[in-house]
Design a protein around this motif. Sequence first.
Motif, PDB file in Angstrom:
ATOM      1  N   VAL A  18      94.076  44.047  59.577  1.00  0.00           N
ATOM      2  CA  VAL A  18      92.884  43.733  58.788  1.00  0.00           C
ATOM      3  C   VAL A  18      93.085  44.091  57.322  1.00  0.00           C
ATOM      4  N   SER A  19      92.700  43.132  56.466  1.00  0.00           N
ATOM      5  CA  SER A  19      92.667  43.388  55.017  1.00  0.00           C
ATOM      6  C   SER A  19      91.219  43.370  54.581  1.00  0.00           C
ATOM      7  N   ILE A  20      90.850  44.249  53.654  1.00  0.00           N
ATOM      8  CA  ILE A  20      89.464  44.199  53.179  1.00  0.00           C
ATOM      9  C   ILE A  20      89.356  43.374  51.890  1.00  0.00           C
ATOM     10  N   GLY A  21      90.435  42.764  51.456  1.00  0.00           N
ATOM     11  CA  GLY A  21      90.344  41.906  50.272  1.00  0.00           C
ATOM     12  C   GLY A  21      91.697  41.742  49.624  1.00  0.00           C
ATOM     13  N   GLY A  66      97.406  53.058  56.662  1.00  0.00           N
ATOM     14  CA  GLY A  66      98.743  53.131  56.065  1.00  0.00           C
ATOM     15  C   GLY A  66      98.710  53.880  54.735  1.00  0.00           C
ATOM     16  N   LEU A  97      95.099  48.755  47.655  1.00  0.00           N
ATOM     17  CA  LEU A  97      94.620  50.131  47.484  1.00  0.00           C
ATOM     18  C   LEU A  97      95.766  51.088  47.800  1.00  0.00           C
ATOM     19  N   TYR A 104      93.531  42.629  47.200  1.00  0.00           N
ATOM     20  CA  TYR A 104      93.920  43.620  46.201  1.00  0.00           C
ATOM     21  C   TYR A 104      94.590  44.751  46.972  1.00  0.00           C
ATOM     22  N   GLY A 119      95.783  53.483  49.964  1.00  0.00           N
ATOM     23  CA  GLY A 119      95.893  53.860  51.372  1.00  0.00           C
ATOM     24  C   GLY A 119      94.853  53.144  52.204  1.00  0.00           C
ATOM     25  N   GLY A 120      95.005  53.260  53.527  1.00  0.00           N
ATOM     26  CA  GLY A 120      94.092  52.567  54.438  1.00  0.00           C
ATOM     27  C   GLY A 120      92.798  53.313  54.711  1.00  0.00           C
ATOM     28  N   TYR A 150     101.720  54.645  51.156  1.00  0.00           N
ATOM     29  CA  TYR A 150     103.000  54.295  50.518  1.00  0.00           C
ATOM     30  C   TYR A 150     103.236  52.774  50.581  1.00  0.00           C
ATOM     31  N   LYS A 151     104.425  52.321  51.040  1.00  0.00           N
ATOM     32  CA  LYS A 151     104.701  50.878  51.129  1.00  0.00           C
ATOM     33  C   LYS A 151     104.196  50.295  52.448  1.00  0.00           C
ATOM     34  N   THR A 168      95.356  48.641  59.130  1.00  0.00           N
ATOM     35  CA  THR A 168      94.852  48.235  57.809  1.00  0.00           C
ATOM     36  C   THR A 168      96.049  47.834  56.954  1.00  0.00           C
ATOM     37  N   THR A 169      95.994  46.644  56.401  1.00  0.00           N
ATOM     38  CA  THR A 169      97.077  46.148  55.540  1.00  0.00           C
ATOM     39  C   THR A 169      96.560  45.008  54.672  1.00  0.00           C
ATOM     40  N   PRO A 170      96.997  44.950  53.408  1.00  0.00           N
ATOM     41  CA  PRO A 170      96.540  43.832  52.555  1.00  0.00           C
ATOM     42  C   PRO A 170      97.032  42.475  53.059  1.00  0.00           C
ATOM     43  N   PRO A 203      89.719  51.235  53.334  1.00  0.00           N
ATOM     44  CA  PRO A 203      89.485  50.135  54.276  1.00  0.00           C
ATOM     45  C   PRO A 203      88.910  50.609  55.620  1.00  0.00           C
TER      46      PRO A 203
HETATM   47  N1  SAM Z   1     103.343  47.441  50.244  1.00  0.00           N
HETATM   48  C1  SAM Z   1     102.113  46.969  50.798  1.00  0.00           C
HETATM   49  C2  SAM Z   1     101.965  45.502  50.470  1.00  0.00           C
HETATM   50  O1  SAM Z   1     102.331  45.092  49.391  1.00  0.00           O
HETATM   51  O2  SAM Z   1     101.406  44.767  51.310  1.00  0.00           O
HETATM   52  C3  SAM Z   1     100.934  47.735  50.226  1.00  0.00           C
HETATM   53  C4  SAM Z   1     100.868  49.119  50.698  1.00  0.00           C
HETATM   54  S1  SAM Z   1      99.441  49.967  50.165  1.00  0.00           S
HETATM   55  C5  SAM Z   1      99.940  50.714  48.684  1.00  0.00           C
HETATM   56  C6  SAM Z   1      99.325  51.341  51.244  1.00  0.00           C
HETATM   57  C7  SAM Z   1      98.384  51.147  52.413  1.00  0.00           C
HETATM   58  O3  SAM Z   1      97.068  50.966  51.931  1.00  0.00           O
HETATM   59  C8  SAM Z   1      98.628  49.958  53.294  1.00  0.00           C
HETATM   60  O4  SAM Z   1      99.634  50.246  54.255  1.00  0.00           O
HETATM   61  C9  SAM Z   1      97.292  49.754  53.955  1.00  0.00           C
HETATM   62  O5  SAM Z   1      97.102  50.615  55.041  1.00  0.00           O
HETATM   63  C10 SAM Z   1      96.343  50.171  52.839  1.00  0.00           C
HETATM   64  N2  SAM Z   1      95.773  49.045  52.088  1.00  0.00           N
HETATM   65  C11 SAM Z   1      95.941  48.795  50.768  1.00  0.00           C
HETATM   66  N3  SAM Z   1      95.249  47.728  50.381  1.00  0.00           N
HETATM   67  C12 SAM Z   1      94.595  47.277  51.469  1.00  0.00           C
HETATM   68  C13 SAM Z   1      93.717  46.195  51.704  1.00  0.00           C
HETATM   69  N4  SAM Z   1      93.376  45.351  50.744  1.00  0.00           N
HETATM   70  N5  SAM Z   1      93.204  46.047  52.944  1.00  0.00           N
HETATM   71  C14 SAM Z   1      93.562  46.882  53.943  1.00  0.00           C
HETATM   72  N6  SAM Z   1      94.404  47.919  53.784  1.00  0.00           N
HETATM   73  C15 SAM Z   1      94.925  48.115  52.567  1.00  0.00           C
END
Ligand code: SAM
Length: 246
Positions: A124-127, A107, A131, A129, A133-134, A109-110, A81-83, A137
Amino acid sequence: MKITIITLFPELFKGVFDFGPIRIAKNKGLVSIDFLDLKDFAKTPKDVDDYPYGGGPGMVIKPEPVKKSILRAGKGYKILTTPKGKKFNQKMANALAQKDHLIIFCGRYKGIDERVRELFDLEVSIGDYVLSGGEIPAMVIVDAVVRLLEGATSDINSVLTDSFQGFILSEPQYTRPGVFEGKHVPSVLLSGNHKEIARYKRKMALKETLLRRPDLLLKAELMEEDYKLLIEILKEARNEQHNERD
Ligand code: SAM
Protein backbone atom coordinates in the motif's frame (compact mmCIF):
# COMPACT_ATOMS: atom_id res chain seq x y z
CA MET A 1 -10.30 -6.34 15.18
CA LYS A 2 -6.62 -6.79 15.96
CA ILE A 3 -3.88 -4.65 14.42
CA THR A 4 -0.19 -5.49 14.69
CA ILE A 5 2.31 -2.87 13.60
CA ILE A 6 5.88 -3.89 12.86
CA THR A 7 8.22 -0.93 13.13
CA LEU A 8 11.70 0.17 14.14
CA PHE A 9 10.13 3.05 16.06
CA PRO A 10 7.07 2.01 18.11
CA GLU A 11 7.47 5.19 20.20
CA LEU A 12 6.38 7.30 17.19
CA PHE A 13 2.82 6.03 17.61
CA LYS A 14 2.47 7.37 21.17
CA GLY A 15 -0.22 10.02 21.28
CA VAL A 16 -1.53 9.50 17.77
CA PHE A 17 -3.45 6.40 18.84
CA ASP A 18 -4.64 7.95 22.11
CA PHE A 19 -7.18 10.38 20.68
CA GLY A 20 -10.52 10.36 18.92
CA PRO A 21 -12.10 7.28 17.33
CA ILE A 22 -8.96 5.13 17.83
CA ARG A 23 -8.97 5.78 21.57
CA ILE A 24 -12.73 5.14 21.76
CA ALA A 25 -12.40 1.93 19.72
CA LYS A 26 -9.56 0.71 21.95
CA ASN A 27 -11.46 1.56 25.14
CA LYS A 28 -14.58 -0.24 23.91
CA GLY A 29 -12.55 -3.30 22.91
CA LEU A 30 -13.44 -2.85 19.22
CA VAL A 31 -9.77 -2.88 18.32
CA SER A 32 -6.53 -3.91 20.00
CA ILE A 33 -3.30 -2.52 18.63
CA ASP A 34 0.06 -4.02 19.41
CA PHE A 35 3.59 -3.35 18.22
CA LEU A 36 6.49 -5.55 17.26
CA ASP A 37 9.86 -3.82 17.36
CA LEU A 38 11.82 -4.92 14.29
CA LYS A 39 15.07 -4.61 16.26
CA ASP A 40 13.95 -7.54 18.44
CA PHE A 41 14.05 -9.81 15.38
CA ALA A 42 17.64 -9.02 14.37
CA LYS A 43 20.77 -10.70 15.79
CA THR A 44 21.64 -7.38 17.39
CA PRO A 45 19.59 -4.15 17.31
CA LYS A 46 22.12 -2.75 14.84
CA ASP A 47 21.79 -5.72 12.49
CA VAL A 48 18.43 -4.71 10.97
CA ASP A 49 19.79 -3.17 7.76
CA ASP A 50 22.82 -3.49 5.51
CA TYR A 51 24.40 -2.00 2.38
CA PRO A 52 22.72 -2.77 -0.94
CA TYR A 53 24.28 -5.39 -3.20
CA GLY A 54 25.63 -3.71 -6.33
CA GLY A 55 26.41 -0.54 -4.44
CA GLY A 56 24.47 2.69 -4.37
CA PRO A 57 23.33 5.01 -1.60
CA GLY A 58 21.21 4.08 1.41
CA MET A 59 20.62 0.94 3.45
CA VAL A 60 18.24 -1.98 2.94
CA ILE A 61 16.26 -3.79 5.65
CA LYS A 62 17.57 -7.35 5.84
CA PRO A 63 15.24 -10.26 4.97
CA GLU A 64 15.67 -12.23 8.23
CA PRO A 65 14.10 -9.70 10.65
CA VAL A 66 11.27 -9.05 8.18
CA LYS A 67 10.43 -12.76 7.91
CA LYS A 68 10.82 -13.46 11.64
CA SER A 69 8.63 -10.52 12.66
CA ILE A 70 5.94 -11.40 10.11
CA LEU A 71 5.89 -15.00 11.37
CA ARG A 72 5.63 -13.77 14.96
CA ALA A 73 2.76 -11.43 14.06
CA GLY A 74 0.62 -14.45 13.19
CA LYS A 75 -1.99 -15.25 10.60
CA GLY A 76 -3.43 -11.79 9.81
CA TYR A 77 -3.71 -9.88 6.55
CA LYS A 78 -0.21 -8.61 5.84
CA ILE A 79 0.32 -5.12 4.47
CA LEU A 80 3.63 -3.67 3.34
CA THR A 81 3.80 0.13 3.26
CA THR A 82 5.69 1.25 0.15
CA PRO A 83 5.44 4.16 -2.30
CA LYS A 84 5.32 1.52 -5.05
CA GLY A 85 2.13 -0.04 -3.65
CA LYS A 86 -1.54 0.23 -4.60
CA LYS A 87 -2.82 3.72 -3.85
CA PHE A 88 -4.76 3.79 -0.56
CA ASN A 89 -8.34 5.01 -0.83
CA GLN A 90 -11.68 4.82 0.94
CA LYS A 91 -12.68 1.63 -0.90
CA MET A 92 -9.53 -0.05 0.40
CA ALA A 93 -10.21 1.27 3.91
CA ASN A 94 -13.73 -0.22 3.79
CA ALA A 95 -12.32 -3.58 2.66
CA LEU A 96 -9.60 -3.59 5.35
CA ALA A 97 -12.19 -2.72 8.03
CA GLN A 98 -13.76 -6.16 7.35
CA LYS A 99 -10.57 -8.04 8.30
CA ASP A 100 -10.08 -9.65 11.74
CA HIS A 101 -6.34 -9.02 11.96
CA LEU A 102 -4.24 -6.50 10.05
CA ILE A 103 -0.46 -6.70 10.18
CA ILE A 104 1.20 -3.52 8.91
CA PHE A 105 4.92 -3.45 8.18
CA CYS A 106 6.62 -0.04 8.30
CA GLY A 107 9.66 0.17 6.05
CA ARG A 108 12.63 2.54 6.55
CA TYR A 109 15.77 3.48 4.63
CA LYS A 110 15.61 2.17 1.00
CA GLY A 111 12.92 -0.35 1.99
CA ILE A 112 13.05 -4.13 2.43
CA ASP A 113 15.01 -6.85 0.65
CA GLU A 114 13.11 -7.85 -2.51
CA ARG A 115 13.13 -11.53 -1.53
CA VAL A 116 10.66 -11.06 1.35
CA ARG A 117 8.08 -8.97 -0.54
CA GLU A 118 6.19 -12.18 -1.28
CA LEU A 119 5.31 -12.52 2.41
CA PHE A 120 2.74 -9.74 2.08
CA ASP A 121 -0.88 -9.89 0.90
CA LEU A 122 -0.99 -6.25 -0.16
CA GLU A 123 1.47 -3.41 -0.80
CA VAL A 124 0.00 0.00 0.00
CA SER A 125 1.10 3.52 -0.90
CA ILE A 126 -0.58 6.53 0.67
CA GLY A 127 0.34 8.78 -2.26
CA ASP A 128 2.86 9.63 -4.94
CA TYR A 129 5.54 11.03 -2.67
CA VAL A 130 8.25 9.49 -0.51
CA LEU A 131 8.24 9.65 3.27
CA SER A 132 11.11 8.67 5.54
CA GLY A 133 9.33 5.63 6.92
CA GLY A 134 6.15 3.57 6.91
CA GLU A 135 5.00 4.78 10.34
CA ILE A 136 2.97 7.75 9.05
CA PRO A 137 1.39 5.59 6.30
CA ALA A 138 0.53 3.00 8.99
CA MET A 139 -1.11 5.75 11.09
CA VAL A 140 -3.09 6.90 8.05
CA ILE A 141 -4.29 3.36 7.32
CA VAL A 142 -5.20 2.62 10.96
CA ASP A 143 -7.08 5.90 11.38
CA ALA A 144 -9.07 5.48 8.15
CA VAL A 145 -9.93 1.86 9.02
CA VAL A 146 -10.71 2.16 12.72
CA ARG A 147 -13.11 5.11 12.33
CA LEU A 148 -15.22 2.81 10.12
CA LEU A 149 -15.77 0.32 12.96
CA GLU A 150 -19.28 0.63 14.35
CA GLY A 151 -19.03 2.27 17.79
CA ALA A 152 -15.71 4.06 17.15
CA THR A 153 -17.54 7.31 16.44
CA SER A 154 -20.70 8.65 18.05
CA ASP A 155 -22.61 8.31 14.76
CA ILE A 156 -21.62 5.78 12.09
CA ASN A 157 -23.98 7.56 9.67
CA SER A 158 -21.72 10.60 9.83
CA VAL A 159 -18.77 8.42 8.83
CA LEU A 160 -20.74 6.76 6.05
CA THR A 161 -21.67 10.11 4.52
CA ASP A 162 -18.09 11.40 4.48
CA SER A 163 -16.36 12.19 1.20
CA PHE A 164 -15.44 9.21 -1.02
CA GLN A 165 -18.02 6.85 0.51
CA GLY A 166 -19.94 6.00 -2.67
CA PHE A 167 -17.46 8.13 -4.66
CA ILE A 168 -19.30 11.38 -3.89
CA LEU A 169 -17.61 14.21 -1.97
CA SER A 170 -19.48 15.47 1.09
CA GLU A 171 -21.61 18.60 0.81
CA PRO A 172 -20.39 21.91 2.37
CA GLN A 173 -21.11 22.16 6.10
CA TYR A 174 -22.36 25.11 8.17
CA THR A 175 -22.78 25.69 11.89
CA ARG A 176 -23.70 28.68 14.09
CA PRO A 177 -23.74 31.65 13.71
CA GLY A 178 -26.36 31.89 10.93
CA VAL A 179 -24.61 34.96 9.54
CA PHE A 180 -20.81 35.24 9.57
CA GLU A 181 -19.17 38.39 8.19
CA GLY A 182 -22.26 39.04 6.06
CA LYS A 183 -22.35 35.48 4.69
CA HIS A 184 -25.64 33.66 5.28
CA VAL A 185 -26.22 29.95 5.83
CA PRO A 186 -28.31 28.69 2.85
CA SER A 187 -31.93 29.34 3.89
CA VAL A 188 -33.15 25.85 2.94
CA LEU A 189 -31.04 24.42 5.79
CA LEU A 190 -33.05 26.53 8.26
CA SER A 191 -36.43 25.68 6.69
CA GLY A 192 -37.17 22.56 8.73
CA ASN A 193 -38.39 20.87 5.51
CA HIS A 194 -36.51 17.57 5.75
CA LYS A 195 -37.29 16.46 2.20
CA GLU A 196 -36.03 19.74 0.73
CA ILE A 197 -32.96 19.69 3.00
CA ALA A 198 -32.06 16.14 1.92
CA ARG A 199 -32.48 17.10 -1.77
CA TYR A 200 -30.37 20.24 -1.29
CA LYS A 201 -27.60 18.34 0.51
CA ARG A 202 -27.46 15.68 -2.21
CA LYS A 203 -27.38 18.37 -4.88
CA MET A 204 -24.52 20.18 -3.16
CA ALA A 205 -22.58 16.92 -2.71
CA LEU A 206 -22.98 16.21 -6.43
CA LYS A 207 -21.94 19.78 -7.22
CA GLU A 208 -18.78 19.51 -5.08
CA THR A 209 -17.91 16.25 -6.85
CA LEU A 210 -18.63 17.63 -10.33
CA LEU A 211 -16.55 20.76 -9.76
CA ARG A 212 -13.67 19.30 -7.76
CA ARG A 213 -13.40 15.61 -8.73
CA PRO A 214 -15.48 14.90 -11.85
CA ASP A 215 -13.53 11.63 -12.30
CA LEU A 216 -15.35 10.18 -9.26
CA LEU A 217 -18.75 10.56 -10.90
CA LEU A 218 -17.84 7.82 -13.37
CA LYS A 219 -17.45 5.40 -10.46
CA ALA A 220 -20.38 6.61 -8.32
CA GLU A 221 -23.68 4.76 -8.15
CA LEU A 222 -26.14 7.42 -9.28
CA MET A 223 -29.94 7.33 -8.97
CA GLU A 224 -32.38 8.73 -11.53
CA GLU A 225 -32.85 11.79 -9.26
CA ASP A 226 -29.07 12.40 -9.24
CA TYR A 227 -29.04 12.80 -13.03
CA LYS A 228 -31.82 15.40 -12.73
CA LEU A 229 -29.82 17.22 -10.05
CA LEU A 230 -26.67 17.14 -12.18
CA ILE A 231 -28.57 18.69 -15.11
CA GLU A 232 -29.88 21.40 -12.75
CA ILE A 233 -26.33 22.05 -11.49
CA LEU A 234 -24.95 22.31 -15.03
CA LYS A 235 -27.74 24.66 -16.12
CA GLU A 236 -27.17 26.87 -13.06
CA ALA A 237 -23.41 26.91 -13.60
CA ARG A 238 -23.87 27.86 -17.27
CA ASN A 239 -26.33 30.64 -16.34
CA GLU A 240 -23.89 31.97 -13.75
CA GLN A 241 -21.15 31.99 -16.40
CA HIS A 242 -23.41 33.83 -18.89
CA ASN A 243 -24.34 36.42 -16.24
CA GLU A 244 -20.67 36.97 -15.41
CA ARG A 245 -19.86 37.50 -19.12
CA ASP A 246 -22.74 39.98 -19.70
N1 SAM B 1 13.44 3.50 -1.83
C1 SAM B 1 12.01 3.50 -1.72
C2 SAM B 1 11.43 3.84 -3.08
O1 SAM B 1 11.98 4.66 -3.77
O2 SAM B 1 10.35 3.30 -3.40
C3 SAM B 1 11.54 4.52 -0.70
C4 SAM B 1 11.86 4.13 0.68
S1 SAM B 1 11.20 5.22 1.87
C5 SAM B 1 12.47 6.37 2.12
C6 SAM B 1 11.25 4.30 3.36
C7 SAM B 1 9.94 3.62 3.72
O3 SAM B 1 8.95 4.60 3.94
C8 SAM B 1 9.35 2.70 2.70
O4 SAM B 1 9.94 1.42 2.77
C9 SAM B 1 7.90 2.65 3.10
O5 SAM B 1 7.67 1.75 4.15
C10 SAM B 1 7.69 4.07 3.63
N2 SAM B 1 7.04 4.97 2.67
C11 SAM B 1 7.58 6.10 2.15
N3 SAM B 1 6.72 6.72 1.35
C12 SAM B 1 5.59 6.00 1.36
C13 SAM B 1 4.33 6.14 0.72
N4 SAM B 1 4.07 7.14 -0.10
N5 SAM B 1 3.38 5.22 0.99
C14 SAM B 1 3.64 4.17 1.80
N6 SAM B 1 4.81 3.98 2.42
C15 SAM B 1 5.78 4.87 2.20
